[in-house]
Design a protein around this motif. Structure first.
Motif, PDB file in Angstrom:
ATOM      1  N   ASP A   1       0.834  -1.207   0.000  1.00 11.91           N
ATOM      2  CA  ASP A   1       0.000   0.000   0.000  1.00 11.91           C
ATOM      3  C   ASP A   1       0.868   1.257   0.000  1.00 11.91           C
ATOM      4  OD1 ASP A   1      -3.029  -0.750   0.540  1.00 11.91           O
ATOM      5  OD2 ASP A   1      -1.833  -2.081   1.792  1.00 11.91           O
TER       6      ASP A   1
ATOM      7  N   SER B   1       0.929   3.898  -2.977  1.00 17.84           N
ATOM      8  CA  SER B   1       0.480   5.251  -2.620  1.00 17.84           C
ATOM      9  C   SER B   1       1.536   6.294  -2.961  1.00 17.84           C
ATOM     10  CB  SER B   1       0.136   5.317  -1.132  1.00 17.84           C
ATOM     11  OG  SER B   1      -0.947   4.471  -0.821  1.00 17.84           O
TER      12      SER B   1
ATOM     13  N   TYR C   1      -1.310   6.666  -6.312  1.00 15.84           N
ATOM     14  CA  TYR C   1      -2.581   5.942  -6.419  1.00 15.84           C
ATOM     15  C   TYR C   1      -3.329   5.977  -5.085  1.00 15.84           C
ATOM     16  CZ  TYR C   1      -0.703   4.143 -10.802  1.00 15.84           C
ATOM     17  OH  TYR C   1      -0.185   4.032 -12.069  1.00 15.84           O
ATOM     18  N   ILE C   2      -4.651   5.996  -5.180  1.00 13.41           N
ATOM     19  CA  ILE C   2      -5.515   6.059  -4.005  1.00 13.41           C
ATOM     20  C   ILE C   2      -6.219   4.715  -3.836  1.00 13.41           C
ATOM     21  CG2 ILE C   2      -7.494   7.221  -2.954  1.00 13.41           C
ATOM     22  CD1 ILE C   2      -6.844   9.609  -4.824  1.00 13.41           C
ATOM     23  N   ARG C   3      -6.217   4.223  -2.647  1.00 12.24           N
ATOM     24  CA  ARG C   3      -6.866   2.934  -2.378  1.00 12.24           C
ATOM     25  C   ARG C   3      -8.378   3.063  -2.503  1.00 12.24           C
ATOM     26  NH1 ARG C   3      -5.542  -1.773   1.595  1.00 12.24           N
ATOM     27  NH2 ARG C   3      -7.603  -2.612   2.009  1.00 12.24           N
TER      28      ARG C   3
END
Length: 331
Positions: A302, A306, A310-312
């Protein structure tokens, strides 16, 4: 073995998108008799030599308590036939969190499972104070926090208490889903390629590519709340549904000769159209993969994804992070 390295791991679209002509199950309901105990076992396996060992073991104790309480969950209202028909006509999830009236039993069961957690924790465990604090929260505070948890609102959310409160909500909704499923095989109607749970409307924690029988090679999204799994096409962003720029990134460790090992069991499926990602787990590479447990144990992935911007798009209710740009909530 050397430290893991962050490597893009690419698949061809034809390889990933290839589907069988067999009748694939659209919905896999949670296994009431083993869901939380299986999760606890996997957490204990992953905790060995892990940087988050203490937290993973604490969550294993919580999951074991969830399983014990699920076996004796009290009778609570489930949907009537009129509610089933209305949900079917509207296409909305039958047990949608924003509409289903929570029975007060969820609070009593939360406190019961947390008391069981206290019984299992060592007397000198630093987690005991936090567990006791949640037990002592007033009913209106628990409901206030539950509203925020279920709506994915971090403003005003007690992030320290959230995973424990979430454990009670998961327990309640797993009971609701499994009890409601006894009304008939078509009581839950999954929409094609939805990124929301067809039972409760929650976001997924991750996706999992399964093995065996009609599920072989199929990708299912895994609900963060009720643990239902539902079919979704592969090579497709689970946030915006684009197929244009989906890529897969994973952590690969080098073997003693310095060469890369086999493909990683956990990858981040990233989308350059909307800049979101969701982890996907491959049971063919790790047969014991469990979405919630393996997601918790792979936070390094993650962080790396990130850092690329990028966004979860998914949620793991057993470990939540606040919005760093949000104003602090009320104390």
């Amino acid at each position: 073995m050397n430290s893991p390295e962050y490597q893009p791991f690419q698949h061809t679209p034809d390889e990933i998108a290839m589907r069988s002509s067999i009748d694939v199950p659209l919905l896999l309901l949670p296994k009431r008799g083993s869901l939380f105990s299986d999760r606890a076992l996997r957490l204990r396996q992953l905790a060995a030599n892990h940087a988050m060992r203490d937290y993973l073991l604490l969550m294993a104790v919580v999951c074991e308590a969830q399983q014990a309480r699920l076996a004796q969950f009290p009778q609570v209202p489930i949907p009537t036939q009129a509610q089933v028909d209305a949900a079917s006509a509207s296409g909305e999830p039958l047990l949608a969190t924003e509409r289903w009236p929570r029975d007060p039993a969820w609070r009593a069961e939360l406190r019961a499972l947390l008391r069981q957690v206290l019984e299992k924790l060592p007397a000198d465990s630093p987690a005991r104070a936090g567990v006791q604090r949640v037990i002592d929260l007033p009913d209106d505070t628990l409901e206030h926090q539950a509203d925020r948890l279920l709506a994915s609102i971090t403003l005003g959310l007690d992030l320290a208490a959230a995973p424990l409160i979430a454990a009670g909500l998961q327990l309640y909704w797993v009971h609701l889903v499994t009890a409601t499923s006894q009304l008939g095989p078509t009581v839950f109607r999954p929409a094609q390629n939805s990124n929301r749970c067809p039972c409760c409307g929650s976001t997924p924690t991750a996706s999992i590519t399964r093995v065996g029988g009609k599920q072989e090679g199929q990708r299912y999204l895994c609900c963060s709340l009720c643990a239902t799994q539902w079919l979704m096409e592969r090579v497709q962003c689970t946030q915006c549904f684009s197929t244009k720029s989906v890529r897969y990134r994973g952590l690969q460790a080098a073997d003693v000769q310095g060469e890369l090992e086999k493909a990683p069991a956990i990858e981040a499926e990233t989308c350059d159209e909307c800049k979101h990602y969701l982890k996907t787990m491959h049971m063919a590479r790790e047969i014991h993969a469990e979405p919630v447990a393996d997601d918790l144990a792979s936070l390094t992935l993650d962080l790396l994804v990130s850092d690329e911007g990028y966004i979860r798009s998914g949620t793991n209710m057993l470990l939540l992070f606040g919005d760093p740009d949000a104003e602090p909530g009320p104390t």
